[in-house]
Every structure is written in C-alpha cells, then in structure tokens.
Design a protein around this motif. Sequence first.
Motif, PDB file in Angstrom:
ATOM      1  N   TYR A   1       5.616  24.392  34.947  1.00 28.56           N
ATOM      2  CA  TYR A   1       6.517  25.386  35.532  1.00 28.56           C
ATOM      3  C   TYR A   1       7.107  26.297  34.455  1.00 28.56           C
ATOM      4  O   TYR A   1       7.390  27.456  34.710  1.00 28.56           O
ATOM      5  CB  TYR A   1       7.672  24.703  36.273  1.00 28.56           C
ATOM      6  CG  TYR A   1       7.336  24.303  37.689  1.00 28.56           C
ATOM      7  CD1 TYR A   1       7.114  25.257  38.670  1.00 28.56           C
ATOM      8  CD2 TYR A   1       7.249  22.957  38.049  1.00 28.56           C
ATOM      9  CE1 TYR A   1       6.796  24.895  39.967  1.00 28.56           C
ATOM     10  CE2 TYR A   1       6.940  22.584  39.347  1.00 28.56           C
ATOM     11  CZ  TYR A   1       6.716  23.552  40.306  1.00 28.56           C
ATOM     12  OH  TYR A   1       6.413  23.195  41.579  1.00 28.56           O
ATOM     13  N   SER A   2       7.317  25.741  33.261  1.00 30.07           N
ATOM     14  CA  SER A   2       8.017  26.542  32.255  1.00 30.07           C
ATOM     15  C   SER A   2       7.097  27.283  31.289  1.00 30.07           C
ATOM     16  O   SER A   2       7.501  28.270  30.700  1.00 30.07           O
ATOM     17  CB  SER A   2       9.016  25.681  31.468  1.00 30.07           C
ATOM     18  OG  SER A   2       8.335  24.782  30.631  1.00 30.07           O
TER      19      SER A   2
ATOM     20  N   PRO B   1       8.637  27.702  26.582  1.00 35.35           N
ATOM     21  CA  PRO B   1       9.277  28.051  27.861  1.00 35.35           C
ATOM     22  C   PRO B   1       9.589  29.540  27.929  1.00 35.35           C
ATOM     23  O   PRO B   1      10.062  30.126  26.967  1.00 35.35           O
ATOM     24  CB  PRO B   1      10.580  27.245  27.844  1.00 35.35           C
ATOM     25  CG  PRO B   1      10.352  26.157  26.874  1.00 35.35           C
ATOM     26  CD  PRO B   1       9.395  26.683  25.852  1.00 35.35           C
ATOM     27  N   HIS B   2       9.275  30.152  29.079  1.00 35.52           N
ATOM     28  CA  HIS B   2       9.613  31.564  29.265  1.00 35.52           C
ATOM     29  C   HIS B   2      10.473  31.676  30.527  1.00 35.52           C
ATOM     30  O   HIS B   2      10.754  30.691  31.194  1.00 35.52           O
ATOM     31  CB  HIS B   2       8.348  32.415  29.375  1.00 35.52           C
ATOM     32  CG  HIS B   2       7.379  31.911  30.415  1.00 35.52           C
ATOM     33  ND1 HIS B   2       7.616  31.973  31.762  1.00 35.52           N
ATOM     34  CD2 HIS B   2       6.161  31.305  30.284  1.00 35.52           C
ATOM     35  CE1 HIS B   2       6.602  31.465  32.422  1.00 35.52           C
ATOM     36  NE2 HIS B   2       5.708  31.026  31.556  1.00 35.52           N
ATOM     37  N   SER B   3      10.855  32.868  30.853  1.00 33.20           N
ATOM     38  CA  SER B   3      11.596  33.188  32.088  1.00 33.20           C
ATOM     39  C   SER B   3      12.926  32.448  32.227  1.00 33.20           C
ATOM     40  O   SER B   3      13.320  32.081  33.312  1.00 33.20           O
ATOM     41  CB  SER B   3      10.731  32.914  33.335  1.00 33.20           C
ATOM     42  OG  SER B   3      10.577  31.524  33.547  1.00 33.20           O
TER      43      SER B   3
ATOM     44  N   SER C   1      18.191  31.293  25.256  1.00 33.17           N
ATOM     45  CA  SER C   1      16.728  31.338  25.297  1.00 33.17           C
ATOM     46  C   SER C   1      16.110  31.257  23.908  1.00 33.17           C
ATOM     47  O   SER C   1      15.023  30.718  23.737  1.00 33.17           O
ATOM     48  CB  SER C   1      16.261  32.600  26.008  1.00 33.17           C
ATOM     49  OG  SER C   1      16.839  33.730  25.412  1.00 33.17           O
ATOM     50  N   ASP C   2      16.811  31.781  22.885  1.00 29.85           N
ATOM     51  CA  ASP C   2      16.237  31.690  21.530  1.00 29.85           C
ATOM     52  C   ASP C   2      16.171  30.232  21.073  1.00 29.85           C
ATOM     53  O   ASP C   2      15.291  29.854  20.308  1.00 29.85           O
ATOM     54  CB  ASP C   2      17.041  32.538  20.536  1.00 29.85           C
ATOM     55  CG  ASP C   2      18.539  32.303  20.665  1.00 29.85           C
ATOM     56  OD1 ASP C   2      18.958  31.800  21.742  1.00 29.85           O
ATOM     57  OD2 ASP C   2      19.292  32.604  19.723  1.00 29.85           O
ATOM     58  N   VAL C   3      17.093  29.403  21.568  1.00 26.30           N
ATOM     59  CA  VAL C   3      17.082  27.973  21.199  1.00 26.30           C
ATOM     60  C   VAL C   3      15.976  27.248  21.949  1.00 26.30           C
ATOM     61  O   VAL C   3      15.205  26.492  21.366  1.00 26.30           O
ATOM     62  CB  VAL C   3      18.442  27.306  21.527  1.00 26.30           C
ATOM     63  CG1 VAL C   3      18.432  25.849  21.095  1.00 26.30           C
ATOM     64  CG2 VAL C   3      19.577  28.056  20.851  1.00 26.30           C
ATOM     65  N   VAL C   4      15.891  27.494  23.260  1.00 22.99           N
ATOM     66  CA  VAL C   4      14.915  26.735  24.052  1.00 22.99           C
ATOM     67  C   VAL C   4      13.510  27.310  23.973  1.00 22.99           C
ATOM     68  O   VAL C   4      12.584  26.731  24.529  1.00 22.99           O
ATOM     69  CB  VAL C   4      15.322  26.600  25.538  1.00 22.99           C
ATOM     70  CG1 VAL C   4      16.602  25.829  25.677  1.00 22.99           C
ATOM     71  CG2 VAL C   4      15.404  27.933  26.221  1.00 22.99           C
ATOM     72  N   ARG C   5      13.338  28.444  23.287  1.00 20.89           N
ATOM     73  CA  ARG C   5      11.982  28.973  23.162  1.00 20.89           C
ATOM     74  C   ARG C   5      11.235  28.164  22.109  1.00 20.89           C
ATOM     75  O   ARG C   5      10.894  28.634  21.033  1.00 20.89           O
ATOM     76  CB  ARG C   5      12.032  30.447  22.787  1.00 20.89           C
ATOM     77  CG  ARG C   5      10.863  31.214  23.395  1.00 20.89           C
ATOM     78  CD  ARG C   5      11.094  32.684  23.518  1.00 20.89           C
ATOM     79  NE  ARG C   5      11.678  33.052  24.792  1.00 20.89           N
ATOM     80  CZ  ARG C   5      12.487  34.080  24.949  1.00 20.89           C
ATOM     81  NH1 ARG C   5      12.817  34.815  23.929  1.00 20.89           N
ATOM     82  NH2 ARG C   5      12.965  34.369  26.139  1.00 20.89           N
ATOM     83  N   ASN C   6      11.025  26.907  22.448  1.00 25.01           N
ATOM     84  CA  ASN C   6      10.474  25.943  21.503  1.00 25.01           C
ATOM     85  C   ASN C   6       9.713  24.925  22.351  1.00 25.01           C
ATOM     86  O   ASN C   6      10.237  24.477  23.374  1.00 25.01           O
ATOM     87  CB  ASN C   6      11.657  25.290  20.778  1.00 25.01           C
ATOM     88  CG  ASN C   6      11.231  24.298  19.723  1.00 25.01           C
ATOM     89  OD1 ASN C   6      10.179  23.677  19.821  1.00 25.01           O
ATOM     90  ND2 ASN C   6      12.057  24.150  18.713  1.00 25.01           N
ATOM     91  N   PRO C   7       8.487  24.566  21.951  1.00 20.01           N
ATOM     92  CA  PRO C   7       7.691  23.660  22.797  1.00 20.01           C
ATOM     93  C   PRO C   7       8.381  22.327  23.100  1.00 20.01           C
ATOM     94  O   PRO C   7       8.021  21.673  24.076  1.00 20.01           O
ATOM     95  CB  PRO C   7       6.414  23.430  22.009  1.00 20.01           C
ATOM     96  CG  PRO C   7       6.436  24.342  20.856  1.00 20.01           C
ATOM     97  CD  PRO C   7       7.769  24.999  20.745  1.00 20.01           C
ATOM     98  N   ILE C   8       9.371  21.918  22.280  1.00 22.40           N
ATOM     99  CA  ILE C   8       9.990  20.613  22.555  1.00 22.40           C
ATOM    100  C   ILE C   8      10.851  20.657  23.816  1.00 22.40           C
ATOM    101  O   ILE C   8      11.171  19.623  24.391  1.00 22.40           O
ATOM    102  CB  ILE C   8      10.835  20.075  21.362  1.00 22.40           C
ATOM    103  CG1 ILE C   8      12.023  20.976  21.068  1.00 22.40           C
ATOM    104  CG2 ILE C   8       9.989  19.879  20.122  1.00 22.40           C
ATOM    105  CD1 ILE C   8      12.949  20.413  20.006  1.00 22.40           C
TER     106      ILE C   8
END
Length: 420
Positions: free
Chosen positions: A194-195, A354-356, A361-368
């Motif tokens: 989903y992400s 993760p997108h959208s 978002s800069d923190v969670v834009r990470n595959p973990i």
Amino acid sequence: MANAHSGKMIVGLDIGTSKVVALVGEVGEDGTLEIVGIGTHPSRGLKKGVVVNIESTVQSIQRAVEEAQLMAGCRIHSAFVGVAGNHIRSLNSHGIVAIRDREVSLADLERVLDAAQAVAIPADQRVLHTLPQDYVIDNQEGVREPLGMSGVRLEAKVHVVTCAVNAAQNIEKCVRRCGLEIDDIILEQLASAYSVLTDDEKELGVCLVDIGGGTTDIAIFTEGAIRHTAVIPIAGDQVTNDIAMALRTPTQYAEEIKIRYACALAKLAGAGETIKVPSVGDRPPRELSRQALAEVVEPRYDELFTLIQAELRRSGYEDLVPAGIVLTGGTAKMEGAVELAEEIFHMPVRLGVPHSVRGLSDVVRNPIYSTGVGLLTYGLLKQSEELILTGNTNSSNNSYGDEPKAPVLERFKKWVQGNF
C-alpha cells in the motif's frame, strides 16, 4: 481520541523482528494522511517474525507507543497491527452465488466472499484476509467493481491468506498487554504494498520484496490485484550473523558494521577503504578492508535473491511482472543491493520508499517505515469503506461507527468476539 488534534487518528504498529515502529497518522478534511508521531524501539522477543518472548515484546511495543504518543501529543487507544512469519500460507480460491435481486448488492458481495473463503484450511490456521482479485457476472469476466451490476450469477476470484492461530494470538496478547485494542491484523507485505507500489506497477505486474530483520516477505501483483504471497525465513539477521562469525566480532558490533560499512556487491566496495572491527573479549580491534566485508555479505544476498527468484518461478508469475522487482524494508537499503538484484533477476529493480504521506514525510521516506506507513494507509481505506457500509459519516471517534447499519459490521463484530 486526541486532545491536540481535531482530525481522526489512525495508528499503525509494525512489530518486526529487529524493531517495533508505531506511527500515528491524522486524517485531514480532504482524506489525506499526515504523520504526526513516530516511535521506534529495538525489538527483543521475536524470532523470524514470530513472538518468542511476550515480556520483551510488550516492553518494546510500550516504548515505541510512548515515544509516538509524546511526539503526536495524544493518547493511543487502538492500532492496525502487522503480522509476518513463516507460518503465513496463501492460496487462490473462488466462490459462486446467485444474485438475489438481479442486481449485485453488498449482501451478495459478502456471500460470494464467504463462499470463496470456505476452503479447507488446517485447524491450527485461520483466515487473515480474503482479497478479491476480480469478479465474473454471468459470463462477463474481469469485473472489478460489481456493485449495482445486473446479472443472475456472481463469481469471485480471491486470494486467501491464512496465519497460524497461536502466532496471531501471541501478537494480540502483546498488544493488549500494552492497553491497546486491535483495529485489524494485516499481512506485512500487503501493508508495505500500500505504501510503496504505484497503481501502474500493480496493473502491469510487479513483485514486492520486503526484506526485514527476520523474514523476507513477497507479494506479487498483476492486473491491479494480489496474486501470490510468500515468506522466506532469511533476512537481515542472517547477514549480521555472517559478519559476526566471519569477522569474529560480537553481534551488536556486527549489526553496526553492517549498517555503516557493508556493501552487497563486492566490486562496488573500494579496496583502499578500511574499517575497525572490535574483537571478542579483551583483544584489540583489528583493521579490515571494506572489500573483505563485502565479500562476506555478497554471498548471503546472492543466496536470498536466488531463493526469491525460485519462489517467483514456482508461483508461475516470473514472466508476468514486467514492472520488475521493488525492494523495500531495512535490509534492502544496503549499498549494492539493487545492483546485485538486477544482475540476478535480469529485470528492472528499484528501492521502494513510502510515498503519498504528508507530515514527517522526510523522516518516513525510508524503506524501514514501509510497513508502518502501509498499515496507516490500510487503516484509512478500511475506515472509508466502513463509512460507505454503515452510512455513518459523522463518527469522529476512532472506534467503529456507533450504530452499524450493515450486516458486514455486525458479522465482523461477532467474528471478533468469537475469535478473541
């Protein structure tokens, strides 16, 4: 639910082998997700995605949740929880029912999905998801949205995912011990999909590979629907173990060395670069070239990608994924992983992040964070579906609508009460 926020809160809890991630998302007026809280804590108490120590797992969840609550400035009451592990099984099935009023209604959809999941599953397994792939009305194939269509016979093709009853119960036990309710349990690679996947990729055909600490989770999509899921019990922990054994260094240092210096493709590592390796006991640390480290790591990644390729072949979808492979999860971040995967799979490979999402978002834009963000996205979809089903658009609390008007929710509640 929350004091400092006006919107609805959705919480995702990714209980992984190497870390627990709690994410708090706020649903905006326009239905978009904004991440307002993140909490992570090293996970102790899971092996290969399955709880082996309840106490340690409860502590890890509690720490992650507390951290997320502090950042979001709200209390967390319930969460969407991810599940993974070698006990996950899946199969494609189908069900057929007669359409009652010559027009497909919600009740017909429920009945046909019920019929489709009425397959013989072992006593120690339970159905986790029944995911519709497409519908057939009379002889009209390839129907995606059958609601309101006319016909006399409705057939559904579905992907049924089952998990071990005890593995799911142990996860539930840990979450409840932290004083949280469970909104739903979701297959981790489904959440990650989903992400990180785009609609185009799912349409064209794509294989998602989520490489975590304890397990590598695979999901194959074609024509917009999930077709195959699998779990391989080899992942980042094995790489760490290999480094610890080969370099004779304690596991916690091996993990650090892996994250900071390791490379999955030896030819990308410079021979001139050296790293300090702490020794066991009181022995002095040693110097080692980065290339030598890559030569320890590469065979393990090679083996993992070869196993994934074998799984792709076995599933029969190897030639049906022109969009290629999307790697995600913490272990996929390593330098050289994408390049090595391209060499082995001979198809396009990209790193999925993760997108959208808005907010941090800069923190969670990470595959973990792929699974964590995916759990929020799933929760958002689930809640909007429930609003359609119940017609209850004003429930501002995080629980299900007060007066479910649809049999779906009644049955779902009964099922929850009956199972837990």
